[in-house]
Write an enzyme that holds these catalytic residues in place. Structure first.
Site, short mmCIF file in Angstrom:
data_model
loop_
_atom_site.label_atom_id
_atom_site.label_comp_id
_atom_site.label_asym_id
_atom_site.label_seq_id
_atom_site.Cartn_x
_atom_site.Cartn_y
_atom_site.Cartn_z
CG ASP A 88 -2.12 0.87 1.05
OD1 ASP A 88 -2.22 1.54 0.02
OD2 ASP A 88 -2.96 0.92 1.97
CG ASP A 123 -5.32 6.26 -2.78
OD1 ASP A 123 -4.29 6.12 -2.09
OD2 ASP A 123 -6.37 5.65 -2.55
CB CYS A 275 -14.45 -23.54 14.06
SG CYS A 275 -13.11 -23.54 12.84
CB CYS A 280 -11.79 -24.61 16.86
SG CYS A 280 -11.89 -22.82 16.58
#
Length: 577
Positions: A88, A123, A275, A280
């Protein structure tokens, strides 16, 4: 450069070619903060097969030790990651923190020098709360930086993304995207959707994606900034988003929030771990709650990463199997506003769906609710029947052809209304040919003396011969015809569509005649309205038949793509020696 392999809606399985390997799209990129590595990038690669991550070049740039190490050893060695790295640009820091200043040329040069695979030009983000004047200014600065950045780029093999800004002002997003479409960028990143998603404004984000996608070349990858929301990612992919990045796995973990496919749960309120991931399965809820904060945060981050990578795998498999609409219909029901966004998206993206969504799918049309009638296949099929047969009633001969063969009721009303009567085999294959290739083609392809062979198991038509020549087969999975050379020769001069013409090079013609796939770089032109998975004839500039096959790309994509297969050749017409 982007290569496309499969389609569903505007979603595609694609390959993005980078200096550090081929990246399969769609892809999720975990955001890495070098100052706080909850999970090491190399562990992400080992546990989750992560192929690409994202880091903020501004954070590295502003920290002297990190900056020196990145310049000296390059970013892959700094982060200990062998895959592709997207960086970025610091625009978010400018937006969030007052007094932060950065020069677009300086950060561009730094992104190149540290060896990033994908850079993002600087930007000026448009906040969700921005008024029109502020939004217009952010678009102007973003466009100016994108134009000026092109003059400074030095690394040939580095990919660059030009961000799209505009916030809630859709006309400004469209303007920004349209201007950027004229510049030679490999991909684009739509800015600031997270603020809207945090407020459950899913429909607004769909409108933003549409405003951008409708103005961009289909050949460019599309990145949705900062999105790591499992419930929204299937819909975003359906609408054409290829790349997601987020630090949500770490941010939620630091707040003791446990990610699921449809949202997050607060650990303190949970009684079970619903999960089966490694974390988990190894720990129970009591053990997690009693852990020290740092240890628990790391384990929750690993679980959250598991959920995000699992969702991306489910999305990719759904695209290949043409089940992404069904997956979206299920996941979007997790929140009323998300389901509302799905219904809106089916309408506002209808024209784009019509250009790129395959005409036929790999399995029957699965009814998920009233929204099913908004699917592009249904609308498009009804229009095609009216155009070719001049009636709203679906010919009974098409009752075994996609999408008609799985006609489910909506509140007692059928999806399709069929004509009545007993259908003979010859009538059936002629009607299918007309529907597939155009009015009148059925009689040309299948004269009265054809021999029809059926499956001894199902009793359905499988092969159609004229004397000893195989004209076509009928695909049992979707009820469409697969042409063979003998059949293609019969209809070649009558056909007005479904034709792909190759460059006038003898070596290219020979490849197709020998049964090799036709690559997009050798396509001279293609008839309009070809869709992925359409049956096509491959011809040379003299209108001579070279082969038959299945289109991988739409005619629009064949015009603009630079890599990949355009047509999978089923059979080539070999020259008689």
């Amino acid at each position: 450069m982007l290569e496309i392999k499969y389609h569903d809606g505007l979603a595609r399985i694609g390959i993005l070619h980078t200096e550090h390997g081929k990246i399969e799209l769609p892809v999720f990129c975990p955001v890495i903060n070098p100052n706080k590595l909850i999970v090491e990038p190399k562990e992400m690669a080992r546990r989750f097969k992560a192929k690409m991550i994202m880091a903020n070049s501004y954070i590295i740039f502003k920290h002297p030790d990190l900056r020196e190490a990145a310049l000296r050893y390059r970013i892959h060695r700094l982060l200990k990651f062998k895959g592709a790295i997207m960086v970025d640009n610091g625009g978010y820091q400018i937006h969030r923190y007052r007094g932060v200043e950065i020069d677009f040329a300086e950060i561009l040069k730094f992104q190149e020098e540290i060896g990033a695979d994908i850079g993002i030009t600087l930007d000026l983000p448009t906040p969700a709360s921005a008024g029109r004047r502020e939004a217009k200014r952010s678009v102007e600065i973003t466009l100016q930086n994108a134009r000026e950045s092109l003059k400074l780029m030095r690394r040939k093999n580095m990919l660059w993304s030009a961000p799209i800004q505009g916030g809630k002002f859709l006309d400004l997003i469209s303007k920004c995207a349209k201007e950027l479409s004229r510049l030679p960028y490999a991909m684009h990143s739509l800015g600031e959707p997270v603020q809207f998603l945090n407020n459950y404004e899913f429909t607004q984000v769909c409108y933003m994606v549409h405003a951008a996608k409708s103005k961009l070349p289909i050949s460019r990858a599309f990145h949705l900034f900062g999105v790591g929301l499992p419930s929204f990612m299937p819909l975003a992919t359906l609408l054409g988003c290829d790349i997601f990045d987020s630090a949500s796995y770490a941010l939620f973990a630091s707040d003791d929030r446990y990610m699921t496919d449809i949202g997050t749960l607060r650990l303190e309120e949970m009684q079970e771990l619903p999960c089966n991931c490694e974390i988990c399965s190894r720990y129970d809820i009591k053990e997690l709650k009693e852990m020290l904060k740092g240890e628990r945060e790391r384990l929750l981050a690993l679980h959250n990463l598991y959920v995000l990578f699992k969702v991306i795998k489910e999305i990719r498999e759904a695209i290949i199997e043409n089940r992404l609409f069904e997956l979206c219909a299920v996941r979007c029901r997790s929140h009323p506003r998300l389901f509302e966004a799905y219904l809106k998206a089916l309408r506002i993206f209808s024209k784009l769906f019509d250009k790129y969504d395959p005409m036929r799918k790999r399995s029957g049309l699965f009814y998920t609710g009233e929204e099913t009638k908004l699917r592009p296949e249904i609308r498009r099929a009804k229009m095609r029947v009216r155009r070719i047969f001049g009636t709203k009633l679906i010919p009974a001969a098409l009752d075994q052809t996609y999408p008609f063969f799985q006609s489910l009721s909506i509140e007692g009303k059928p999806l399709f209304k069929f004509s009545k009567g007993i259908v003979k085999d010859l009538e059936r294959i002629r009607k299918i040919a007309d529907y597939q290739f155009g009015r009148g083609i059925g009689r040309v392809l299948f004269p009265g003396n054809v021999k029809i062979f059926k499956s001894p198991t199902t009793g359905k038509i499988r092969r159609i011969y004229s004397d000893s020549e195989l004209l076509a087969t009928l695909r049992p999975r979707d009820g469409f015809l697969c042409l063979r050379i003998a059949g293609a020769l019969r209809i070649k001069d009558k056909l007005k569509n479904n034709r792909v013409f190759v460059e006038g090079k003898p070596e290219v013609e020979e490849l197709v005649r020998s049964g090799r796939n036709l690559f997009v770089k050798f396509v001279e032109r293609a008839d309009p309205n070809i869709l992925p998975r359409d049956e096509v004839l491959i011809l040379n500039s003299k209108n001579e038949l070279l082969g038959v096959g299945e289109a991988v790309l739409s005619s629009e994509e064949m015009k603009v793509m630079q890599r990949g297969v355009a047509v999978k050749t089923r059979e080539g017409l070999k020259l008689q020696r």
